[in-house]
Design a protein around this motif. Sequence first.
Motif, PDB file in Angstrom:
ATOM      1  N   ILE A 181      -5.637  -0.983   3.081  1.00 43.38           N
ATOM      2  CA  ILE A 181      -6.132  -2.359   2.930  1.00 43.38           C
ATOM      3  C   ILE A 181      -7.429  -2.362   2.136  1.00 43.38           C
ATOM      4  O   ILE A 181      -7.592  -3.149   1.196  1.00 43.38           O
ATOM      5  CB  ILE A 181      -6.319  -3.028   4.308  1.00 43.38           C
ATOM      6  CG1 ILE A 181      -4.950  -3.285   4.952  1.00 43.38           C
ATOM      7  CG2 ILE A 181      -7.087  -4.337   4.177  1.00 43.38           C
ATOM      8  CD1 ILE A 181      -5.019  -3.690   6.403  1.00 43.38           C
ATOM      9  N   PHE A 182      -8.349  -1.489   2.501  1.00 38.00           N
ATOM     10  CA  PHE A 182      -9.610  -1.402   1.758  1.00 38.00           C
ATOM     11  C   PHE A 182      -9.365  -0.984   0.313  1.00 38.00           C
ATOM     12  O   PHE A 182     -10.022  -1.465  -0.607  1.00 38.00           O
ATOM     13  CB  PHE A 182     -10.579  -0.428   2.422  1.00 38.00           C
ATOM     14  CG  PHE A 182     -11.244  -0.972   3.648  1.00 38.00           C
ATOM     15  CD1 PHE A 182     -11.498  -2.319   3.795  1.00 38.00           C
ATOM     16  CD2 PHE A 182     -11.635  -0.126   4.671  1.00 38.00           C
ATOM     17  CE1 PHE A 182     -12.116  -2.828   4.922  1.00 38.00           C
ATOM     18  CE2 PHE A 182     -12.261  -0.607   5.802  1.00 38.00           C
ATOM     19  CZ  PHE A 182     -12.502  -1.966   5.932  1.00 38.00           C
ATOM     20  N   ALA A 232       5.011   4.822   3.982  1.00 38.48           N
ATOM     21  CA  ALA A 232       5.344   6.249   3.935  1.00 38.48           C
ATOM     22  C   ALA A 232       4.122   7.099   4.273  1.00 38.48           C
ATOM     23  O   ALA A 232       4.241   8.099   4.989  1.00 38.48           O
ATOM     24  CB  ALA A 232       5.879   6.617   2.557  1.00 38.48           C
ATOM     25  N   GLY A 233       2.948   6.713   3.790  1.00 43.33           N
ATOM     26  CA  GLY A 233       1.730   7.442   4.112  1.00 43.33           C
ATOM     27  C   GLY A 233       1.380   7.353   5.583  1.00 43.33           C
ATOM     28  O   GLY A 233       0.917   8.327   6.183  1.00 43.33           O
ATOM     29  N   MET A 234       1.604   6.183   6.177  1.00 37.55           N
ATOM     30  CA  MET A 234       1.362   6.025   7.611  1.00 37.55           C
ATOM     31  C   MET A 234       2.289   6.917   8.429  1.00 37.55           C
ATOM     32  O   MET A 234       1.858   7.574   9.383  1.00 37.55           O
ATOM     33  CB  MET A 234       1.543   4.563   8.026  1.00 37.55           C
ATOM     34  CG  MET A 234       0.473   3.642   7.523  1.00 37.55           C
ATOM     35  SD  MET A 234       0.846   1.903   7.819  1.00 37.55           S
ATOM     36  CE  MET A 234       0.887   1.843   9.593  1.00 37.55           C
ATOM     37  N   LEU A 270      -0.790   2.909  -3.006  1.00 30.21           N
ATOM     38  CA  LEU A 270      -1.218   1.570  -2.627  1.00 30.21           C
ATOM     39  C   LEU A 270      -0.114   0.519  -2.727  1.00 30.21           C
ATOM     40  O   LEU A 270      -0.384  -0.673  -2.623  1.00 30.21           O
ATOM     41  CB  LEU A 270      -2.433   1.149  -3.461  1.00 30.21           C
ATOM     42  CG  LEU A 270      -3.713   1.919  -3.143  1.00 30.21           C
ATOM     43  CD1 LEU A 270      -4.844   1.447  -4.027  1.00 30.21           C
ATOM     44  CD2 LEU A 270      -4.083   1.798  -1.685  1.00 30.21           C
ATOM     45  N   THR A 271       1.112   0.940  -2.906  1.00 28.89           N
ATOM     46  CA  THR A 271       2.244   0.013  -2.863  1.00 28.89           C
ATOM     47  C   THR A 271       2.661  -0.159  -1.396  1.00 28.89           C
ATOM     48  O   THR A 271       2.351   0.699  -0.562  1.00 28.89           O
ATOM     49  CB  THR A 271       3.428   0.570  -3.666  1.00 28.89           C
ATOM     50  OG1 THR A 271       3.879   1.779  -3.044  1.00 28.89           O
ATOM     51  CG2 THR A 271       3.041   0.843  -5.107  1.00 28.89           C
ATOM     52  N   PRO A 272       3.354  -1.236  -1.066  1.00 22.50           N
ATOM     53  CA  PRO A 272       3.794  -1.404   0.329  1.00 22.50           C
ATOM     54  C   PRO A 272       4.642  -0.227   0.844  1.00 22.50           C
ATOM     55  O   PRO A 272       4.448   0.233   1.968  1.00 22.50           O
ATOM     56  CB  PRO A 272       4.613  -2.693   0.288  1.00 22.50           C
ATOM     57  CG  PRO A 272       4.016  -3.481  -0.829  1.00 22.50           C
ATOM     58  CD  PRO A 272       3.631  -2.449  -1.862  1.00 22.50           C
TER      59      PRO A 272
END
Length: 81
Positions: free
Chosen positions: A27-28, A57-59, A50-52
């Motif tokens: 978000i930041f 996937a990173g989470m 930074l794409t949805p």
Amino acid sequence: MVQELRPLSLGYAAAIVSAIGMLILAIFGNLGIYTDAVEMMQQWHMFFSLTPAGIIAGMIEAAIISFVILYLFAVFYNRLA
């Protein structure tokens, strides 16, 4: 007397905190804040961007890595304690 750690509880807690941390960083990053940290995270995590889809996937990646590391830490801690 040493208390035992509960590996599953510690693993789940670490996974939740890591996923939330990754979401906050994304978000930041999309707001243009902490761009250096976002760049580092993109280098360290294979799926984060930074794409949805990259954020989700990173989470997931961060949650899995954190779960495994802290689960194994608790198992080894309990064996040595």
